[in-house]
Structure formats: structure tokens, C-alpha cells
Design a protein around this motif. Structure first.
Motif, PDB file in Angstrom:
ATOM      1  N   ALA A  38      26.386  28.098  36.192  1.00 55.49           N
ATOM      2  CA  ALA A  38      27.642  28.977  36.158  1.00 55.49           C
ATOM      3  C   ALA A  38      28.843  28.289  36.655  1.00 55.49           C
ATOM      4  O   ALA A  38      28.663  27.495  37.471  1.00 55.49           O
ATOM      5  CB  ALA A  38      27.275  30.604  36.809  1.00 55.49           C
ATOM      6  N   LEU A  39      29.976  28.705  36.407  1.00 60.71           N
ATOM      7  CA  LEU A  39      31.137  28.643  36.895  1.00 60.71           C
ATOM      8  C   LEU A  39      31.391  28.826  38.307  1.00 60.71           C
ATOM      9  O   LEU A  39      31.208  30.252  38.745  1.00 60.71           O
ATOM     10  CB  LEU A  39      32.494  29.252  36.041  1.00 60.71           C
ATOM     11  CG  LEU A  39      33.920  28.573  36.426  1.00 60.71           C
ATOM     12  CD1 LEU A  39      33.902  27.313  36.451  1.00 60.71           C
ATOM     13  CD2 LEU A  39      34.834  29.417  35.712  1.00 60.71           C
ATOM     14  N   LEU A  40      31.626  28.088  39.217  1.00 58.66           N
ATOM     15  CA  LEU A  40      31.552  28.441  40.618  1.00 58.66           C
ATOM     16  C   LEU A  40      33.096  29.223  40.770  1.00 58.66           C
ATOM     17  O   LEU A  40      34.094  28.804  40.373  1.00 58.66           O
ATOM     18  CB  LEU A  40      31.626  27.177  41.529  1.00 58.66           C
ATOM     19  CG  LEU A  40      30.691  26.322  41.470  1.00 58.66           C
ATOM     20  CD1 LEU A  40      30.748  24.794  42.317  1.00 58.66           C
ATOM     21  CD2 LEU A  40      29.717  26.977  42.689  1.00 58.66           C
ATOM     22  N   ASN A  41      32.828  30.361  41.581  1.00 55.60           N
ATOM     23  CA  ASN A  41      33.952  31.083  41.995  1.00 55.60           C
ATOM     24  C   ASN A  41      35.088  30.391  42.650  1.00 55.60           C
ATOM     25  O   ASN A  41      36.262  30.580  42.326  1.00 55.60           O
ATOM     26  CB  ASN A  41      33.656  32.473  42.568  1.00 55.60           C
ATOM     27  CG  ASN A  41      32.752  33.262  42.119  1.00 55.60           C
ATOM     28  OD1 ASN A  41      32.652  33.204  41.000  1.00 55.60           O
ATOM     29  ND2 ASN A  41      32.275  34.368  42.611  1.00 55.60           N
ATOM     30  N   SER A  42      34.534  29.211  43.537  1.00 53.18           N
ATOM     31  CA  SER A  42      35.629  28.651  44.397  1.00 53.18           C
ATOM     32  C   SER A  42      36.273  27.725  43.497  1.00 53.18           C
ATOM     33  O   SER A  42      37.360  27.053  43.933  1.00 53.18           O
ATOM     34  CB  SER A  42      34.901  27.980  45.495  1.00 53.18           C
ATOM     35  OG  SER A  42      33.699  27.094  44.869  1.00 53.18           O
ATOM     36  N   SER A  43      35.732  27.355  42.085  1.00 54.91           N
ATOM     37  CA  SER A  43      36.405  26.241  41.357  1.00 54.91           C
ATOM     38  C   SER A  43      37.221  27.042  40.127  1.00 54.91           C
ATOM     39  O   SER A  43      38.032  26.052  39.435  1.00 54.91           O
ATOM     40  CB  SER A  43      35.178  25.564  40.713  1.00 54.91           C
ATOM     41  OG  SER A  43      34.623  24.931  41.623  1.00 54.91           O
ATOM     42  N   ILE A  44      37.425  28.180  39.900  1.00 58.31           N
ATOM     43  CA  ILE A  44      38.222  28.894  39.050  1.00 58.31           C
ATOM     44  C   ILE A  44      39.670  28.416  39.185  1.00 58.31           C
ATOM     45  O   ILE A  44      40.206  28.125  38.204  1.00 58.31           O
ATOM     46  CB  ILE A  44      37.954  30.422  39.331  1.00 58.31           C
ATOM     47  CG1 ILE A  44      36.711  30.634  38.884  1.00 58.31           C
ATOM     48  CG2 ILE A  44      39.232  31.063  38.329  1.00 58.31           C
ATOM     49  CD1 ILE A  44      36.495  32.232  38.921  1.00 58.31           C
ATOM     50  N   PRO A  45      40.318  28.330  40.285  1.00 55.10           N
ATOM     51  CA  PRO A  45      41.718  27.973  40.318  1.00 55.10           C
ATOM     52  C   PRO A  45      41.720  26.430  39.853  1.00 55.10           C
ATOM     53  O   PRO A  45      42.845  26.060  39.203  1.00 55.10           O
ATOM     54  CB  PRO A  45      42.150  28.146  41.611  1.00 55.10           C
ATOM     55  CG  PRO A  45      41.345  29.247  42.299  1.00 55.10           C
ATOM     56  CD  PRO A  45      40.096  28.765  41.369  1.00 55.10           C
ATOM     57  N   LEU A  46      41.029  25.633  40.319  1.00 53.33           N
ATOM     58  CA  LEU A  46      41.030  24.161  39.922  1.00 53.33           C
ATOM     59  C   LEU A  46      40.558  24.038  38.466  1.00 53.33           C
ATOM     60  O   LEU A  46      41.216  23.247  37.814  1.00 53.33           O
ATOM     61  CB  LEU A  46      39.964  23.233  40.812  1.00 53.33           C
ATOM     62  CG  LEU A  46      40.081  23.267  42.330  1.00 53.33           C
ATOM     63  CD1 LEU A  46      39.221  22.571  42.957  1.00 53.33           C
ATOM     64  CD2 LEU A  46      41.369  22.478  42.469  1.00 53.33           C
ATOM     65  N   VAL A  61      33.753  38.361  36.689  1.00 54.80           N
ATOM     66  CA  VAL A  61      34.589  36.939  37.289  1.00 54.80           C
ATOM     67  C   VAL A  61      35.562  36.752  36.056  1.00 54.80           C
ATOM     68  O   VAL A  61      36.451  35.944  36.251  1.00 54.80           O
ATOM     69  CB  VAL A  61      33.653  35.914  37.412  1.00 54.80           C
ATOM     70  CG1 VAL A  61      34.356  34.656  37.595  1.00 54.80           C
ATOM     71  CG2 VAL A  61      32.595  36.301  38.753  1.00 54.80           C
ATOM     72  N   ARG A  62      35.209  37.168  34.729  1.00 54.99           N
ATOM     73  CA  ARG A  62      35.862  36.789  33.607  1.00 54.99           C
ATOM     74  C   ARG A  62      37.604  37.125  33.791  1.00 54.99           C
ATOM     75  O   ARG A  62      38.422  36.361  33.434  1.00 54.99           O
ATOM     76  CB  ARG A  62      35.536  37.376  32.254  1.00 54.99           C
ATOM     77  CG  ARG A  62      34.079  36.862  31.999  1.00 54.99           C
ATOM     78  CD  ARG A  62      33.473  37.553  30.778  1.00 54.99           C
ATOM     79  NE  ARG A  62      31.983  37.177  31.109  1.00 54.99           N
ATOM     80  CZ  ARG A  62      30.951  37.607  30.231  1.00 54.99           C
ATOM     81  NH1 ARG A  62      31.419  38.532  29.379  1.00 54.99           N
ATOM     82  NH2 ARG A  62      29.775  37.329  30.295  1.00 54.99           N
ATOM     83  N   PRO A  63      37.897  38.467  34.519  1.00 60.23           N
ATOM     84  CA  PRO A  63      39.264  38.620  34.536  1.00 60.23           C
ATOM     85  C   PRO A  63      39.793  37.504  35.522  1.00 60.23           C
ATOM     86  O   PRO A  63      41.036  37.304  35.123  1.00 60.23           O
ATOM     87  CB  PRO A  63      39.563  39.968  35.132  1.00 60.23           C
ATOM     88  CG  PRO A  63      38.215  40.726  34.657  1.00 60.23           C
ATOM     89  CD  PRO A  63      37.048  39.485  34.778  1.00 60.23           C
ATOM     90  N   THR A  64      39.279  37.166  36.523  1.00 59.47           N
ATOM     91  CA  THR A  64      39.892  35.887  37.394  1.00 59.47           C
ATOM     92  C   THR A  64      39.974  34.712  36.652  1.00 59.47           C
ATOM     93  O   THR A  64      41.211  34.098  36.864  1.00 59.47           O
ATOM     94  CB  THR A  64      39.027  35.926  38.579  1.00 59.47           C
ATOM     95  OG1 THR A  64      38.591  37.302  39.197  1.00 59.47           O
ATOM     96  CG2 THR A  64      39.549  34.921  39.799  1.00 59.47           C
ATOM     97  N   VAL A  65      39.179  34.411  35.703  1.00 61.57           N
ATOM     98  CA  VAL A  65      39.301  33.131  35.176  1.00 61.57           C
ATOM     99  C   VAL A  65      40.645  33.310  34.087  1.00 61.57           C
ATOM    100  O   VAL A  65      41.316  32.356  34.112  1.00 61.57           O
ATOM    101  CB  VAL A  65      37.884  32.802  34.207  1.00 61.57           C
ATOM    102  CG1 VAL A  65      38.137  31.720  33.326  1.00 61.57           C
ATOM    103  CG2 VAL A  65      36.962  32.570  35.130  1.00 61.57           C
ATOM    104  N   VAL A  66      40.712  34.370  33.418  1.00 59.94           N
ATOM    105  CA  VAL A  66      41.646  34.570  32.496  1.00 59.94           C
ATOM    106  C   VAL A  66      42.961  34.423  33.099  1.00 59.94           C
ATOM    107  O   VAL A  66      44.005  33.839  32.754  1.00 59.94           O
ATOM    108  CB  VAL A  66      41.566  35.796  31.762  1.00 59.94           C
ATOM    109  CG1 VAL A  66      42.481  35.939  30.789  1.00 59.94           C
ATOM    110  CG2 VAL A  66      40.612  35.730  30.789  1.00 59.94           C
ATOM    111  N   GLN A  67      42.946  35.210  34.277  1.00 56.92           N
ATOM    112  CA  GLN A  67      44.339  35.288  34.992  1.00 56.92           C
ATOM    113  C   GLN A  67      44.797  34.120  35.607  1.00 56.92           C
ATOM    114  O   GLN A  67      45.784  33.336  35.722  1.00 56.92           O
ATOM    115  CB  GLN A  67      44.195  36.288  36.371  1.00 56.92           C
ATOM    116  CG  GLN A  67      44.074  37.672  36.056  1.00 56.92           C
ATOM    117  CD  GLN A  67      43.433  38.487  36.804  1.00 56.92           C
ATOM    118  OE1 GLN A  67      43.257  38.256  38.070  1.00 56.92           O
ATOM    119  NE2 GLN A  67      43.206  40.024  36.690  1.00 56.92           N
ATOM    120  N   SER A  68      43.679  33.085  36.210  1.00 51.89           N
ATOM    121  CA  SER A  68      43.856  31.754  36.743  1.00 51.89           C
ATOM    122  C   SER A  68      44.505  30.734  35.615  1.00 51.89           C
ATOM    123  O   SER A  68      45.392  29.992  35.854  1.00 51.89           O
ATOM    124  CB  SER A  68      42.502  31.419  37.453  1.00 51.89           C
ATOM    125  OG  SER A  68      42.865  29.787  37.620  1.00 51.89           O
TER     126      SER A  68
END
Length: 498
Positions: A147-155, A207-214
Motif C-alpha cells: 500500500a502507499l505509505l501515508n508518510s510518503s504521500i507528499p513525496l 487516504v484517497r482524498p489526501t493523495v488527491v489533495q497532495s
């Protein structure tokens, strides 16, 4: 040109005569959605085709992107995740990612070659899409089964914005970024296997909203405000219905398109509900159908209008092409999708050897897969066969790609018993009508042309003809009613002057 009073009178008399004779006439009614492209993806097959002679690569580029050939108006460029953990080399694209401060954009010459070709042919819409982030960003430290790491979303967002920015510096401009693909599935190894069969990455709904926002924030920070974000490419309508409430409201402010797949081949009511749900939760954003393939007739049905199921089988014939056409028709008229993408433009999954069996490419079998528009020999490296093989799906999709340019507006046509009809007001002026005859017998198409104008050209695909130019002058028109007898099991596109 507008019809004269005498033409209107003759047309009215003709319509009355046809009505009294029991001939139904289709009429334009209200406008529906504005269309945004017909495309296919560049996943996987470039890894093989890049090894072909340059003449073949150029021919494939022409066949996909030239307006004289298929003329795709959208192309999905697959940003590879590195293929770590994937045991099928042809499904393991390299990643350009080295570190948070370094990238190697020469790492994927295969995908880059056909991306350049799409740009050189001026394909109007290019999309970056991702099956998996690079391993550094996933829980499995691989390109699948994690899965995509939450901590890696901004990167991850910064990385994708960097990819888009690099290509912009090379004169290739992406319109969309799709940061996840079927995010409920990491495509882990099958039981008893140590390797995955393809890249994949789970992104849970919360987590998908955070990914899209990032992604949106990273694009904006890079000065790429015109590049839009789409998500979430959910695999099935059932998953979409369950998960949409969990992510779309939070992502709506940063997303331009709600994208979906349909690998359970949902019923009509479910398709309509999916479109309504997506538009409601997103504040009216467009719905796009961004991937489908690999269908067979449910319960082995050979009726192209019957239900479909996911399953193995290679069918290059008109049956599979009509099944695809009906999928597109239902997508546009029921879900209200404004865009359609076939899965992979090319595939080697023929289930037979075209080098040793001359009938292989044109004969259905149960060992291959209906995942490509064009096919090539899986054993090309050992037998030297670099021929390519076009299916009827290729030619039927050409009707949609040509008749529905970006910005075309779909109009509802009153139904006719023998046909599935789509009408479009073209941005350059005039109209196009696509007529699907899924029945085995010929039928009379009758269209009221008061708004459509004069028929100017028409093209047809049947089992016997790949792409036949019809003489519209021979149509049995009467006043403002255009009439043409269309063969059974056919797709016909007709253009009108407006």
C-alpha cells in the motif's frame, strides 16, 4: 443550411407516410454531456514493441495516433513503478525515480518512445497514470503487494509533479494525472508464487482524498495549475458504490474527473446509479470510463447485446467488437461518462502462435485474452515474427475516435427498435451519428435531419469489411428524413452538414 419551407413540407409528408407505414424515425431531443476523449493506454506493450524494428514501431504509432488511422484522441502514459516484485518482465516498467532529489528520465525509453509518438501526432489529450508508486513509497518496498505509505504521500505528489514538469520542459504537455489504479488491489502473488504478475498499489478509501489533495498541491507549486487530477479508477461498480462516500467528498475540491472501471460488467440500473452517485458527491464533476478489457459473453452467449463477464478468451471478430461498442454505448447513455479508454492498445495474449498457424490471428480461441486492439507474437524474440495483427475492435473503436472529437456534445436520439444510436454536435460544426446494429439481420435506419442537415459521408465496419466508405448519395432520403439500410452486426458512422 436550414431547410426551406418546401423541404419542410415534403419532409413532413414523408414522415407521415413512413409513420403510416410503421417505419420509426429517430429525432434529436435534448443535449447531454460534453465529450472528452476516446483513448487507450500505453501500459506494458511498449516494453516489447520497443525491441521491434523501427519501421514496425513507426507503423504502430501511425496506426494508433494518426487521424488517417485509429486517431486516438487520448493516450494514457504509464509511469512505471520499477517492476520490483513483478515476475513478468513485460509488465515491469522501469521507474524514473532515484531519490527525492534525483530522477533518471532515460530509464524508460520504451514508454517514452510511444509518448513522443503520441505528441508528434498531436494527440490532444495525454494522461499520466500510475499502477504503483516507486518501492520507496510503498509498505512492501516493492511495486506490488503493498500500500502507499501515508508518510510518503507528499513525496509521491512531488514526484509525479516532477514527472509532468519534466515532460513539459520537453514540449510534451499532460492534461491529467491519475495517481492510483484499482486502488483496492495490490495485485499480490498468487498462492504458491513468489512474484506478482503486474504492478499494483493499495490506497485505502480514507487516504484517497489526501493523495488527491497532495497531487493538486504539488502541481500548483510547480506552476502546473492547468494539469488536472482524476481518481480513483475503482475496479468495479460494486466497489465504487461502497467506497464513493468515503473519499469523493473530501477530494472534490482538488479533483476534476471521477474515473472508474467496470470489471463486473454492471447491469443498467447499477451503471446509472454509479453516474448519479459520482456526480452528486463531487458537485457535478464528469464521470470517465478509463479502463476495460477481457470480457466474454456471460454463459458463453454469442449475442453482442447480452450480459458480459470477465474471463479468458481471444476473439478478434465482429462479435467482440460489437460487445465493446455496446459497452461504450451504455457507458455514455446510462452512466453519462464523457470519456472512454480501452485498456492496452496492444497485447501479445493471442493464445496461439501466429507464426506457425496462419489462422491464429483471425480465429477465436479460449486460451488468449480480449485485452488488446492490436496483437503481436508473444514469441517474437525467438521466432523473429514482428508482424502485427489488427482486430475488429480496432476498427470499431475508430468510429468512436473519429466521430467524437474533444468538445463534441452528445444529444439524445429517440430510440429505434433495431439500433443503438449516438448523436454528437461537433465543435467544428455539423453532426455525427453512430449506429450500432447488434442484430443479425439488416434494418432500415431513418433519421429526421431537420437539425442534422445533409449527410456528407459515412463509414461502416462489418465482419466482411474493416472500414468501408459508403455512398451517402445513394441513401433513400425523403425530404428531411435520411434513410439507409444497414447490415446486421455492423457499426456505421454518418456525418451531417448541420
Amino acid at each position: 443550411m436550414p431547410a426551406s419551407i418546401s423541404q419542410l413540407a415534403i419532409g413532413l409528408l414523408c414522415e407521415v407516410f413512413l409513420w403510416q407505414s410503421g417505419v420509426p424515425i429517430a429525432n434529436l431531443t435534448q443535449p447531454a454531456q460534453t465529450m472528452q476523449g476516446i483513448g487507450a493506454s500505453g501500459a506494458w506493450w511498449p516494453l516489447d514493441l520497443y525491441n521491434y524494428p523501427d519501421a514496425v514501431r513507426q507503423n504502430v504509432s501511425y496506426l494508433l495516433f494518426s487521424s488517417d488511422a485509429l486517431g486516438l484522441t487520448s493516450y494514457r502514459y504509464n509511469v512505471g513503478g520499477g517492476g520490483v516484485g513483478v515476475g513478468v518482465p513485460s509488465r515491469a516498467p522501469e521507474t524514473t525515480y532515484i531519490s527525492t532529489t534525483s530522477s533518471n528520465y532515460s530509464a524508460d525509453p520504451q514508454g517514452s518512445y510511444f509518448l513522443h509518438a503520441a505528441a508528434q501526432y498531436s494527440v490532444p489529450q495525454l494522461t499520466v497514470f500510475v499502477n504503483s508508486a516507486p518501492p520507496s513509497f510503498t509498505t512492501s518496498q516493492a511495486s506490488c503487494a503493498g500500500a502507499l505509505l501515508n508518510s510518503s504521500i507528499p513525496l509521491f505528489g512531488t514526484y509525479l509533479a516532477g514527472v509532468v514538469q519534466y515532460w513539459a520542459s520537453q514540449g510534451i504537455h499532460f492534461a491529467y494525472v491519475s495517481p492510483m489504479n484499482e486502488p483496492d488491489n495490490g495485485f499480490p502473488p498468487a498462492s504458491g508464487s513468489l512474484s506478482c504478475t503486474q504492478e499494483g498499489m493499495v490506497v485505502v478509501p480514507s487516504v484517497r482524498p489526501t493523495v488527491v489533495q497532495s497531487i493538486r498541491a504539488a502541481l500548483d507549486a510547480a506552476g502546473l495549475q492547468s494539469v488536472l487530477v482524476q481518481a480513483d479508477e475503482t475496479s468495479t461498480q460494486v466497489q465504487f458504490a461502497v467506497e464513493a462516500d468515503l473519499w469523493i467528498p473530501g477530494a472534490a475540491g482538488s479533483i476534476a474527473v471521477i474515473s472508474h472501471h467496470d470489471y463486473l460488467f454492471a447491469a443498467d440500473t447499477a451503471l446509472q446509479a454509479m453516474g448519479d452517485q459520482g456526480r452528486y458527491l463531487s458537485g457535478g464533476k464528469q464521470m470517465w470510463f478509463t479502463e476495460i478489457c477481457c470480457f466474454v459473453g456471460a454463459e458463453n452467449s454469442t449475442d453482442p447485446a447480452s450480459a458480459l463477464a470477465y474471463g479468458q478468451g481471444y476473439d478478434p471478430t465482429m462479435l467482440s467488437a460489437l460487445q465493446m461498442a455496446n459497452l461504450i454505448y451504455r457507458s455514455f447513455t446510462l452512466t453519462g461518462d464523457a470519456h472512454f479508454d480501452w485498456w492496452v492498445a496492444l497485447s501479445s495474449e493471442m493464445g496461439c502462435s501466429p507464426a506457425s498457424d496462419p489462422a491464429c490471428a483471425t480465429t477465436s480461441n479460449t486460451q488468449g485474452w480480449n485485452d488488446g486492439l492490436i496483437y503481436y507474437d508473444a514469441s517474437y524474440a525467438s521466432n523473429g515474427n514482428t508482424a502485427i495483427y489488427l482486430t475488429k475492435r480496432y476498427f470499431v473503436l475508430k468510429h468512436f475516435a473519429h466521430a467524437i472529437p474533444l468538445g463534441a456534445v452528445r444529444y439524445v436520439l429517440t430510440p429505434l427498435p433495431a439500433f443503438r444510436l449516438l448523436a454528437f454536435s461537433l465543435p467544428s460544426g455539423g453532426w455525427s451519428v453512430i449506429a450500432l446494429n447488434l442484430e443479425p439481420d439488416q434494418a432500415l435506419l431513418a433519421l429526421d435531419t431537420l437539425q442534422l442537415g445533409t449527410a456528407t459521408q459515412a463509414y461502416q465496419t462489418t465482419q466482411d469489411e474493416d472500414w468501408e466508405t459508403l455512398r451517402v448519395q445513394n441513401a433513400l432520403s425523403c425530404g428531411t428524413v435520411f434513410q439507409m439500410v444497414l447490415p446486421g452486426s455492423s457499426v456505421t458512422s454518418i456525418y451531417f452538414s448541420g
